[in-house]
Write a protein that holds these residues in place. Structure first.
Motif, mmCIF file in Angstrom:
data_model
loop_
_atom_site.group_PDB
_atom_site.id
_atom_site.type_symbol
_atom_site.label_atom_id
_atom_site.label_comp_id
_atom_site.label_asym_id
_atom_site.label_seq_id
_atom_site.Cartn_x
_atom_site.Cartn_y
_atom_site.Cartn_z
ATOM 1 N N ASN C 51 6.089 0.841 15.155
ATOM 2 C CA ASN C 51 5.896 1.037 16.685
ATOM 3 C C ASN C 51 5.201 -0.422 17.162
ATOM 4 O O ASN C 51 4.016 -0.100 18.018
ATOM 5 C CB ASN C 51 5.172 2.066 17.074
ATOM 6 C CG ASN C 51 5.563 3.246 16.365
ATOM 7 O OD1 ASN C 51 6.800 3.433 16.078
ATOM 8 N ND2 ASN C 51 4.737 4.138 15.858
ATOM 9 N N GLY C 52 5.609 -1.375 16.744
ATOM 10 C CA GLY C 52 4.748 -2.762 17.405
ATOM 11 C C GLY C 52 3.303 -3.066 16.640
ATOM 12 O O GLY C 52 2.878 -4.300 17.049
ATOM 13 N N GLN C 53 3.110 -2.245 15.900
ATOM 14 C CA GLN C 53 1.721 -2.626 14.828
ATOM 15 C C GLN C 53 1.789 -2.891 13.629
ATOM 16 O O GLN C 53 2.984 -2.345 12.896
ATOM 17 C CB GLN C 53 0.974 -1.283 14.970
ATOM 18 C CG GLN C 53 -0.292 -1.563 15.080
ATOM 19 C CD GLN C 53 -1.137 -0.520 15.736
ATOM 20 O OE1 GLN C 53 -0.938 0.576 15.669
ATOM 21 N NE2 GLN C 53 -2.515 -1.065 16.415
ATOM 22 N N MET C 54 1.530 -3.923 13.030
ATOM 23 C CA MET C 54 1.536 -4.256 11.733
ATOM 24 C C MET C 54 0.687 -3.664 10.818
ATOM 25 O O MET C 54 -0.344 -3.426 10.747
ATOM 26 C CB MET C 54 1.455 -5.817 11.477
ATOM 27 C CG MET C 54 2.273 -6.682 12.080
ATOM 28 S SD MET C 54 3.863 -6.709 12.361
ATOM 29 C CE MET C 54 4.250 -6.794 10.501
ATOM 30 N N VAL C 55 1.413 -2.806 9.912
ATOM 31 C CA VAL C 55 0.665 -2.129 8.802
ATOM 32 C C VAL C 55 1.070 -2.465 7.301
ATOM 33 O O VAL C 55 2.275 -2.707 7.021
ATOM 34 C CB VAL C 55 0.751 -0.544 8.830
ATOM 35 C CG1 VAL C 55 -0.029 0.071 10.051
ATOM 36 C CG2 VAL C 55 2.383 -0.085 9.046
ATOM 37 N N PRO C 56 -0.026 -2.501 6.331
ATOM 38 C CA PRO C 56 0.378 -2.776 5.265
ATOM 39 C C PRO C 56 1.082 -1.793 4.543
ATOM 40 O O PRO C 56 0.570 -0.693 4.512
ATOM 41 C CB PRO C 56 -1.124 -3.375 4.639
ATOM 42 C CG PRO C 56 -1.751 -2.341 5.280
ATOM 43 C CD PRO C 56 -1.306 -2.239 6.604
ATOM 44 N N SER C 57 1.910 -2.041 3.787
ATOM 45 C CA SER C 57 2.697 -0.993 2.686
ATOM 46 C C SER C 57 2.478 -1.201 1.493
ATOM 47 O O SER C 57 2.943 -2.113 0.899
ATOM 48 C CB SER C 57 3.923 -0.761 3.303
ATOM 49 O OG SER C 57 4.750 -0.029 2.350
ATOM 50 N N ASN C 58 1.577 -0.371 0.835
ATOM 51 C CA ASN C 58 1.384 -0.701 -0.761
ATOM 52 C C ASN C 58 1.090 -2.085 -0.973
ATOM 53 O O ASN C 58 1.164 -2.565 -2.036
ATOM 54 C CB ASN C 58 2.625 -0.244 -1.536
ATOM 55 C CG ASN C 58 2.853 1.262 -1.602
ATOM 56 O OD1 ASN C 58 2.007 2.007 -1.541
ATOM 57 N ND2 ASN C 58 4.315 1.466 -1.457
ATOM 58 N N VAL C 59 0.215 -2.549 -0.332
ATOM 59 C CA VAL C 59 -0.297 -3.935 -0.564
ATOM 60 C C VAL C 59 -1.622 -3.633 -1.553
ATOM 61 O O VAL C 59 -2.159 -2.919 -1.404
ATOM 62 C CB VAL C 59 -0.895 -4.710 0.556
ATOM 63 C CG1 VAL C 59 -1.237 -6.067 0.193
ATOM 64 C CG2 VAL C 59 0.217 -5.146 1.623
ATOM 65 N N TYR C 60 -1.169 -4.458 -2.668
ATOM 66 C CA TYR C 60 -2.101 -4.402 -3.893
ATOM 67 C C TYR C 60 -2.426 -5.693 -4.508
ATOM 68 O O TYR C 60 -1.304 -6.520 -4.387
ATOM 69 C CB TYR C 60 -1.867 -3.385 -5.049
ATOM 70 C CG TYR C 60 -0.387 -3.704 -5.604
ATOM 71 C CD1 TYR C 60 0.878 -3.155 -5.221
ATOM 72 C CD2 TYR C 60 -0.523 -4.437 -6.734
ATOM 73 C CE1 TYR C 60 1.902 -3.716 -5.930
ATOM 74 C CE2 TYR C 60 0.560 -5.034 -7.511
ATOM 75 C CZ TYR C 60 1.774 -4.512 -6.977
ATOM 76 O OH TYR C 60 2.792 -4.813 -7.676
ATOM 77 N N ALA C 61 -3.370 -5.952 -5.158
ATOM 78 C CA ALA C 61 -3.803 -7.114 -6.066
ATOM 79 C C ALA C 61 -4.807 -6.887 -7.088
ATOM 80 O O ALA C 61 -5.571 -5.859 -6.828
ATOM 81 C CB ALA C 61 -4.435 -8.261 -4.778
ATOM 82 N N TYR C 62 -4.479 -7.507 -8.100
ATOM 83 C CA TYR C 62 -5.164 -7.457 -9.287
ATOM 84 C C TYR C 62 -5.267 -8.491 -10.161
ATOM 85 O O TYR C 62 -4.089 -9.441 -10.070
ATOM 86 C CB TYR C 62 -5.085 -6.001 -10.021
ATOM 87 C CG TYR C 62 -3.915 -6.080 -11.006
ATOM 88 C CD1 TYR C 62 -3.625 -6.475 -12.134
ATOM 89 C CD2 TYR C 62 -2.846 -5.175 -10.176
ATOM 90 C CE1 TYR C 62 -2.241 -6.465 -12.768
ATOM 91 C CE2 TYR C 62 -1.623 -5.235 -10.833
ATOM 92 C CZ TYR C 62 -1.500 -5.805 -11.988
ATOM 93 O OH TYR C 62 -0.138 -5.652 -12.682
ATOM 94 N N SER C 63 -6.147 -8.694 -10.979
ATOM 95 C CA SER C 63 -6.099 -9.945 -11.815
ATOM 96 C C SER C 63 -6.173 -9.699 -13.237
ATOM 97 O O SER C 63 -6.875 -8.649 -13.589
ATOM 98 C CB SER C 63 -7.343 -10.688 -11.660
ATOM 99 O OG SER C 63 -7.593 -11.100 -10.248
ATOM 100 N N VAL C 64 -5.523 -10.420 -14.180
ATOM 101 C CA VAL C 64 -5.372 -10.249 -15.484
ATOM 102 C C VAL C 64 -5.952 -11.406 -16.379
ATOM 103 O O VAL C 64 -5.203 -12.639 -16.197
ATOM 104 C CB VAL C 64 -3.780 -9.913 -15.882
ATOM 105 C CG1 VAL C 64 -3.915 -9.697 -17.347
ATOM 106 C CG2 VAL C 64 -3.332 -8.574 -15.177
ATOM 107 N N SER C 65 -6.957 -11.450 -16.882
ATOM 108 C CA SER C 65 -7.568 -12.561 -17.693
ATOM 109 C C SER C 65 -6.638 -12.328 -19.064
ATOM 110 O O SER C 65 -6.559 -11.454 -19.715
ATOM 111 C CB SER C 65 -9.011 -12.168 -17.884
ATOM 112 O OG SER C 65 -9.320 -13.126 -18.886
ATOM 113 N N SER C 66 -6.342 -13.589 -19.628
ATOM 114 C CA SER C 66 -5.429 -13.554 -20.749
ATOM 115 C C SER C 66 -5.714 -14.741 -21.391
ATOM 116 O O SER C 66 -5.604 -15.971 -21.129
ATOM 117 C CB SER C 66 -4.119 -13.088 -20.686
ATOM 118 O OG SER C 66 -3.154 -14.324 -20.618
ATOM 119 N N ALA C 67 -5.895 -14.625 -22.841
ATOM 120 C CA ALA C 67 -5.887 -15.731 -23.670
ATOM 121 C C ALA C 67 -4.808 -15.542 -24.830
ATOM 122 O O ALA C 67 -4.018 -14.820 -24.866
ATOM 123 C CB ALA C 67 -7.218 -16.183 -24.118
ATOM 124 N N CYS C 68 -5.118 -16.515 -25.999
ATOM 125 C CA CYS C 68 -4.279 -16.138 -26.913
ATOM 126 C C CYS C 68 -4.556 -14.621 -27.532
ATOM 127 O O CYS C 68 -5.921 -14.301 -27.438
ATOM 128 C CB CYS C 68 -4.621 -17.065 -28.274
ATOM 129 S SG CYS C 68 -3.777 -16.785 -29.730
#
Ligand SMILES: Nc1nc2c(c(=O)[nH]1)N[C@H]1C(S)=C(S)[C@@H](COP(=O)(O)OP(=O)(O)OC[C@H]3O[C@@H](n4cnc5c(=O)[nH]c(N)nc54)[C@H](O)[C@@H]3O)O[C@H]1N2
Ligand SMILES: Nc1nc2c(c(=O)[nH]1)N[C@H]1C(S)=C(S)[C@@H](COP(=O)(O)OP(=O)(O)OC[C@H]3O[C@@H](n4cnc5c(=O)[nH]c(N)nc54)[C@H](O)[C@@H]3O)O[C@H]1N2
Ligand code: SF4
Ligand code: SF4
Ligand code: SF4
Ligand code: SF4
Ligand code: SF4
Ligand SMILES: [Mo]
Lengths: 821, 303, 206
Positions: C51-68
């Motif tokens: 309805n003319g308004q911007m809404v986030p849908s399932n916006v997610y973020a995460y970080s994965v630290s990885s090495a050998c």
């Protein structure tokens, strides 16, 4: 590669990239003359201590993130091997007093010390100012020149032509730092001071009008909260290491505290606390708060009793005498105020971009979950009408009855303890006039025309504290004037001359005319856009090259304990770098007041001992200098988390706030007296210029913020390669806005408005609200031949237009347009 | 692609050409063996043989540029039990040694005919093993665009294609160098062999033409990293793919067909030479483009 | 036989700050471009117009630290033509620089991008689990560096007993390929390997 190789290589690089200091000038078209070799650095290494033996010594992280984390360095043969965290054994760490583990920036310190762009010797400007032509000179010549210019300017224009610029490169350290220079300047007859900060000008000025001053529960109290509502608080980035806010937020999240974060960006704080994100249109929080308050009133969800006894001006019947009718916050909410608009969720929805339903639910949740910590941070007040935001948040904290209890908060920033430490004594400043720190370019161009009423110049500066910028107190002398425009500037470990101040291109134009501001001295460790505009540049030591004591403020957002840190000299000063005490003393000698300057402090240790004595005076078990140095730090435990306004909550009459009424002053009679539409008596939503509803959006449709960045403390750490690699400078833009412009993640874009142009890689993400963009602040302004900044310095695009009341920086309120390059 | 992958491209293409040539050469010699004396056989095939060792040497030289520490290459020997790279290195060296020995013996006509054939065949078998090992090197489970039947198949087919056309080059060169002194027997043999080679080239190209779509369909069916590779073939490297197909089929293919038709027309020596050399050159370029794609579009599973 | 050593990372506690990455580079003096520990930023979701308004849908973020990952089945070791790659008794997988010919097959094979070529030394390098510290009874530099204590270190079976066995958050590969010696604790939004709707965001990885 061994560490030694690393060092030699860096030094070799230093020779080769000596030119990097001059890249800028080359870009502008100048050629530079900078003589000399690098034998100084190598000599320093040869002369270093304790051959062969590996030592672990504490140093501090002393930058203006405010954290003061405890680092230790492994050193061998006078070379830093690597950084290790707080040497407190992990087994001694407790929940109450955690180890002060440094953040990503502190971790990279070695590369800042051994940076290819380290300043090596004193420099003198030889070309036009800003052209970037410098010549190497001796310390002797540098100090003689500064002393003679100081004398000339003092004789010609008087001490009111002197200014000490806002700068945070070396602060809360001693004996080095601002104080030692200010001591010297005051003995020379003084200088025009500044008040307030770039950080929290509006907060510092406006908060006293509602809560009487600074007070927040200590940050470690959030573990007692069921719910935390953050407004524009990204502490996981801005209070990242040690035991700062970020640490405690994570502790709380771990224990099950729920976080709701109101921010146009899905910040690392949202992600890491796994909080609920309320993506708001920038600059509209006051409307959101009004609508939440409206819902609480309509649904009878607020603490009526508390508001009746503890607040003034919330309802008509608590308005102070003399206030007009319908001036209360309630009248404002219910559509009886000056604008006759009901502050319904629907009303707020169109402004904030948050659905009415979400606003209603948010109001219900915040009103019902107890205890709830409502916390504001400084981002939303570094905006066009920052003062309104500052005073709006405590209203919510009061209405929900969360003031004065564990797990609650005042709507301010969390507070925190710090270890009292003697500082370098600064004798009184004979010049009894100060300006709002952000307004210094006006001091250059029209200082003598600045007034108390329009420009809020003031009497003696009270530095940085609540009421620091109180522009309204009755005893202000309305006829106060500056006697001269600025002619001399001392810039001590700061980059506000160019980089950190609004509208770089405007500042450049002002400074390029050196008949206005005649002489600029900068003490720096690295080459910066500000050094480019200085007349004499002095190479300072980093904390690794000199003994210091570091105490902390943690930007107030800390646990309820603190420490003092002995910062060891772990390597010899690089090249010809000199410490601040030496610089100040050398000048004092030349200016004829060496003995007064020293006042019996004949060695650096004398100053250190003085500082320790200061601490011992207030903390009886503070160790001797020797013990302190040996252990490296002293931790002060404060017991239970601190609760602000506990006494006031229990008995507001016996324990009044320092407002006029002693209560939470939602309606401020003092502000009412100003009769300024932009400074109304109650926290009011005022649509921003260059904000969400500015018609200028037809030309520049995207709102741009310039937030504080994880890879830097402002511009400090800017040139550290491993940080640039870990967190590349980029321009945040929503996927939909990017798609419209054919921009993909990583594409180079042109960001521009009437003030400047920046070329920068785009970071195309769903983590920022559509219509909103972000250019993290602090990247070094690096213009190409066309004057286009190629590094991503946000201040190429910001506006030198201060907030109405505090004259504070409005860094986050900007409109821009973006194109794919 | 960086320098190192260019080095690998040269190594595999030249190495496979040399190997293919060695194999085809021995087959051709075997074919000739019953029909003519060894002098004629030598005359028709030695020029091809002389191409093998230089090509292989060039290949090995190029391969060094792929290594970070080429001087340590001997260290690659011990792991022959488990690593296909080791095997590739060792087999390549053995191959080039036998090929060189065989070439030397052919050149000086020493060592006796029987022994020469044995040495030649050892070299050819090593060549076959080399091509196989080269293919196996890329059978890495985390590289889906490599880890398919198509890798060994295209390596083998490509190798034979270059070998067949390379053989044709040597054959034509050897034949035309003799001017008009070619007696009927030589001409007859020359024509049948050339025709056979041209035919084989067409068949091999046909196989390549068949393998490619199956390979692509396979990648498409795998999704994930495989799909990324496929995507790259059509987007970033679409033009390369097109040129490869064009050069190989419209170029080498059509020329081979002409060659087949004209091989029996003895008078057209010049035309034959032009056709043969061009076909070989185009096949080489086509295969190199294919190998370029092979390296440029690989996409590892994971991060 | 010593126990297989391993890392664990609690994604509930990771802010994506990359202190671990920088601490690692500081400890081992790694040049730019070589990152033995990397932190992947992963995000997903979309914005919708309601309805003319911007809404986030399932916006997610995460970080994965990885090495050998010092894998139980180290594919790097399988493909290495020299014996440059070895696995110690305690599971630490090491590259011996003197043995490495720099052929890069290990980096082609390892699904974690762990082996990275050092242009200055012309050899393949990777996380060595700070075995010098580990042998002295200390913990790896990265583990010690995390401001939020997201990382832990110890024998794989003990970490698994403490934290579970999840080892393949997106964007990491399926754990069955190499059996990495790692445990991740998923947070509320963590997706599993193979998740198709998220995106790897790191500009430096583009
Ligand atoms: N667009 C935009 N601009 C902003 C902001 C914003 O949000 N947006 N924020 C503003 C805020 S809140 C602030 S506080 C200011 C901060 O602005 P500044 O106080 O200027 O901070 P820095 O840019 O970090 O500059 C500090 C300088 O000190 C130098 N330095 C570091 N260590 C030492 C040392 O040991 N000795 C010496 N002599 N020098 C040293 C560093 O190299 C660096 O150049 O920026 C403001 N600018
Ligand atoms: N890493 C790092 N840490 C730092 C610093 C640094 O440079 N780098 N600088 C230090 C200094 S001196 C200071 S003053 C502090 C500054 O600390 P803050 O002022 O808190 O930092 P900002 O990043 O400016 O703003 C915080 C958040 O406010 C949001 N924001 C902006 N406008 C609005 C708005 O209108 N409404 C809402 N709800 N949110 C909004 C931004 O998106 C951002 O996420 O940080 C300190 N800590
Ligand atoms: S949080 Fe601040 S003080 Fe602590 S290490 Fe980071 S930059 Fe330094
Ligand atoms: S240091 Fe810790 S919080 Fe930061 S990225 Fe690494 S694991 Fe995550
Ligand atoms: S992560 Fe890669 S390099 Fe490390 S052991 Fe596993 S396969 Fe080998
Ligand atoms: S690059 Fe070195 S470690 Fe890797 S596979 Fe080749 S020889 Fe082995
Ligand atoms: S264990 Fe050591 S080498 Fe491995 S990523 Fe961590 S710090 Fe780097
Ligand atoms: Mo600040």
């Amino acid at each position: 590669m061994t560490q030694n190789n690393f060092l030699t290589k860096t030094l070799n690089d230093t020779v080769m990239t000596r030119r990097s200091f001059l890249k800028w000038s080359a870009a502008i078209g100048g050629t530079a003359a900078l003589a000399g070799g690098v034998d100084f650095g190598l000599k320093a290494i040869e002369g270093a201590a304790a051959a062969g033996e590996e030592q672990t010594l504490t140093v501090g992280c002393y930058h203006n993130c405010g954290g003061r984390c405890i680092l230790a360095t492994k050193v061998k043969d006078g070379t830093i091997l690597r950084i290790v965290p707080d040497p407190t054994p992990a087994s001694e760490e407790t929940d109450e007093v955690p180890r002060a583990i440094p953040c990503v920036r502190g971790r990279s310190q070695t590369r800042r010390v051994y940076a290819p762009d380290r300043l090596k010797y004193p420099l003198k400007r030889v070309g036009k100012r800003g052209e970037g032509k410098f010549e190497r000179i001796s310390w002797e010549e540098a100090l003689d020149t500064i002393a003679s210019e100081m004398t000339r300017i003092k004789e010609t224009y008087g001490n009111e032509a002197f200014y000490f610029n806002y700068a945070w490169g070396v602060t809360w350290t001693g004996p080095d730092g601002s104080s030692i220079i200010q001591r010297m300047l005051n003995l020379n007859g003084g200088y025009v001071g500044y008040y307030g900060t770039y950080s929290e000008a509006a907060y510092g000025v406006a908060m006293p009008y509602i809560l009487g001053g600074y007070a927040g529960n200590s940050a470690d109290d959030v573990v007692n909260s069921k719910l935390v509502l953050l407004l524009g608080d990204n502490s996981l980035v801005t209070r990242a290491g040690g035991d700062n806010g970020g640490y405690w937020y994570m502790k709380a999240a771990e224990k099950g505290t729920k976080f709701i974060v109101v921010d146009p960006i899905l910040t690392d704080t949202v992600a890491a606390t796994q909080g609920e994100w309320v993506p708001i249109n920038p600059g509209t929080d006051v409307a959101l708060i009004a609508a939440m308050a409206y819902v609480m009133v309509k649904e009878d969800l607020y603490d009526k009793e508390f508001m009746a006894t503890h607040a003034s001006g919330f309802t008509e019947d608590t308005l102070p005498e003399g206030a007009p009718r319908n001036a209360s916050y309630m009248a404002y909410l219910m559509g009886k105020g000056y604008d006759k608009v009901e502050k319904t969720p629907e009303w707020a929805s169109t402004i904030t971009g948050i659905s009415a339903e979400r606003i209603t639910n948010l109001a219900r949740e915040v009103a019902s979950v107890k205890p709830c910590a409502i916390i504001q941070c400084w981002g939303p007040q570094r905006r066009a009408y920052g003062e309104q935001f500052v005073r709006a948040v405590p209203v919510l904290a009061a209405m929900t009855g969360n003031i004065g209890i564990h797990g609650g908060n005042t709507g301010q920033l969390p507070g925190g303890g710090y270890c009292p430490m003697g500082g370098i004594p600064v004798p009184p400043n004979p010049v009894q006039v100060s300006i709002p720190c952000f307004m210094w370019p006006d001091f250059v161009t029209r200082g003598t025309e600045m007034t108390v009423e329009k420009d809020y110049i003031r009497g003696a500066s009270t530095g940085w504290s609540a009421n620091a910028g109180d522009t309204t107190t009755a005893q202000q002398n309305k006829d106060l004037r500056l006697k001269s425009n600025m002619k001399f500037m001392w810039n001590h470990g700061g980059n506000c001359i160019i980089n950190q101040h609004a509208d770089v291109n405007n500042t450049r134009r002002i400074l390029e005319d050196d008949s206005k501001l005649e002489f600029i001295v900068t003490v720096e460790v690295g080459s910066t856009p500000s050094t480019m505009y200085s007349d004499i540049v002095l190479p300072g030591t980093t904390g690794f090259e000199v003994d210091n004591i570091i105490t902390g403020e943690g930007h107030g957002i800390k646990g309820n304990h603190a420490w003092a840190l002995f910062n060891h000299k772990v390597i010899e000063p690089m090249f010809e770098a000199k410490d601040d005490v030496w610089i100040a003393e050398q000048l004092a000698n030349r200016l004829g007041f060496g003995d007064e300057f020293r006042e019996g402090h004949n060695t650096r240790e004398d100053w250190l001992r003085d500082m320790v004595a200061g601490a011992q005076a207030s903390v009886p078990d503070f160790p001797s200098l020797e013990e302190f140095k040996e252990k490296g730090f002293f931790k002060l435990q404060g017991g239970k988390p601190f609760v602000a306004f506990e006494g006031f909550r229990a008995d507001p009459v016996a324990n009044p706030l320092s407002t006029l009424s002693g209560k939470i002053e939602i309606y401020s009679p003092i502000l009412a007296n100003l009769k300024n539409e932009e400074i109304p008596p109650i926290p009011t939503y005022i649509p921003e210029w260059e904000g969400v509803s500015d018609p200028l959006r037809e030309k520049y449709p995207l709102m741009m913020m310039t937030t504080h960045f994880v890879a830097r403390s402002h511009s400090t750490f800017e040139t550290v390669d491993v940080l640039q690699e870990a967190h590349p400078q980029c321009f945040w833009i929503n996927t939909l806005d990017a798609k419209k412009r054919g921009i993909k993640n990583g594409d180079m874009v042109k960001v521009y408005n009437d003030r400047g142009i920046v070329h920068i890689p785009a970071y195309v993400t769903t983590r920022v609200r559509p219509g909103v963009t972000n250019m993290p602040q602090g990247a070094h302004f690096t213009p190409n031949a066309d004057g286009v900044d190629t590094r991503g310095c946000g201040n190429t695009l910001t506006n030198y237009r201060p907030t109405p009341m505090a004259k504070g920086f409005t860094a986050h309120t900007n409109l821009v347009q973006v194109e794919k390059l | 692609m960086d320098t190192r992958e260019w080095a690998l491209l040269l190594f595999t293409i030249l190495g496979q050409a040399a190997a293919g040539l060695m194999i085809v050469l021995m087959i051709v010699r075997t074919y000739i063996a019953g029909k003519a004396d060894s002098a004629l056989a030598d005359r028709l095939t030695d020029r091809s043989l002389y191409m093998v060792v230089p090509m292989m040497a060039l290949a090995l030289f190029a391969s060094l540029f792929h290594l970070g520490s080429p001087l340590h290459i001997v260290r690659a020997v011990p792991n022959i039990g488990s690593s296909w790279v080791s095997r590739e290195v060792v087999i390549a060296v053995v191959f080039v040694a036998f090929a060189a020995l065989y070439t030397f013996m052919q050149w000086r006509k020493t060592g006796g005919e029987g022994l020469r054939v044995v040495v030649g065949w050892i070299a050819a078998i090593m060549a076959a093993a080399l091509v196989y090992a080269m293919g196996m090197v890329y059978m890495i489970s985390t590289q889906p665009s490599w880890n398919t039947f198509a890798t060994p198949v295209t390596f083998i087919v490509g190798s034979l294609l270059l070998g067949v056309l390379g053989m044709a080059v040597g054959l034509v060169a050897g034949y035309t160098a003799n001017g008009n002194k070619n007696e009927g027997k030589a001409t007859g043999l020359f024509q049948t062999i050339l025709q056979g080679l041209a035919m084989t080239a067409i068949v091999l190209l046909g196989i390549e033409f068949l393998v490619l779509p199956i390979y692509m369909a396979y990648l498409a069916s795998q999704g994930g990293a495989a799909m990324q590779s496929l995507g790259m073939m059509f987007t970033s490297y679409g033009t390369v793919l097109f040129f490869r197909l064009f050069i190989l089929f419209a170029g080498a293919g059509v020329l081979a067909a002409y060659l087949y038709r004209n091989a029996s027309v003895a008078e057209k020596e010049k035309t034959l030479a032009t056709l043969t050399y061009s076909a070989f050159a185009l096949a080489l370029v086509g295969e190199a483009l294919g190998r370029f794609l092979f390296y440029a579009t690989h996409y590892r599973i994971g991060v | 036989m010593a126990k297989q050593l391993a890392f664990s990372i609690d994604l509930n506690k990771c802010s994506g700050c990359k202190a671990c990455q920088v601490a690692c580079k500081d400890k081992s003096s790694l040049p730019i471009g070589v990152r033995w520990r990397r932190v992947f930023q992963y995000e997903g979701g979309e914005w919708l117009n309601q309805n003319g308004q911007m809404v986030p849908s399932n916006v997610y973020a995460y970080s994965v630290s990885s090495a050998c990952m010092h894998c139980v089945k180290p594919i790097c070791m399988e493909v290495c033509p020299t014996s440059a790659i070895s696995k110690r008794d305690d599971g630490i997988v090491l590259i011996n620089a003197d043995m490495c010919i720099g052929c890069r097959y290990c980096s082609w094979a390892c699904p974690y991008g762990a082996p990275q070529f050092n242009e200055e030394q012309n050899v393949m390098t990777k996380c060595d689990m700070c075995f010098d510290l580990v042998d002295k009874g200390e913990r790896p530099a990265c583990v010690e560096s995390c401001p939020y204590r997201a990382m832990d270190f110890g024998p794989l079976d003990e970490l698994q007993a403490k934290y579970g066995t999840f080892a393949d958050p997106a964007p990491l590969p399926d754990a069955s390929i190499t059996q990495p010696a790692v445990v991740y604790l998923p947070n509320k939004v963590t997706k599993s390997s193979g998740n198709a709707d998220g995106r790897l965001m790191n500009l430096e990885e583009l």
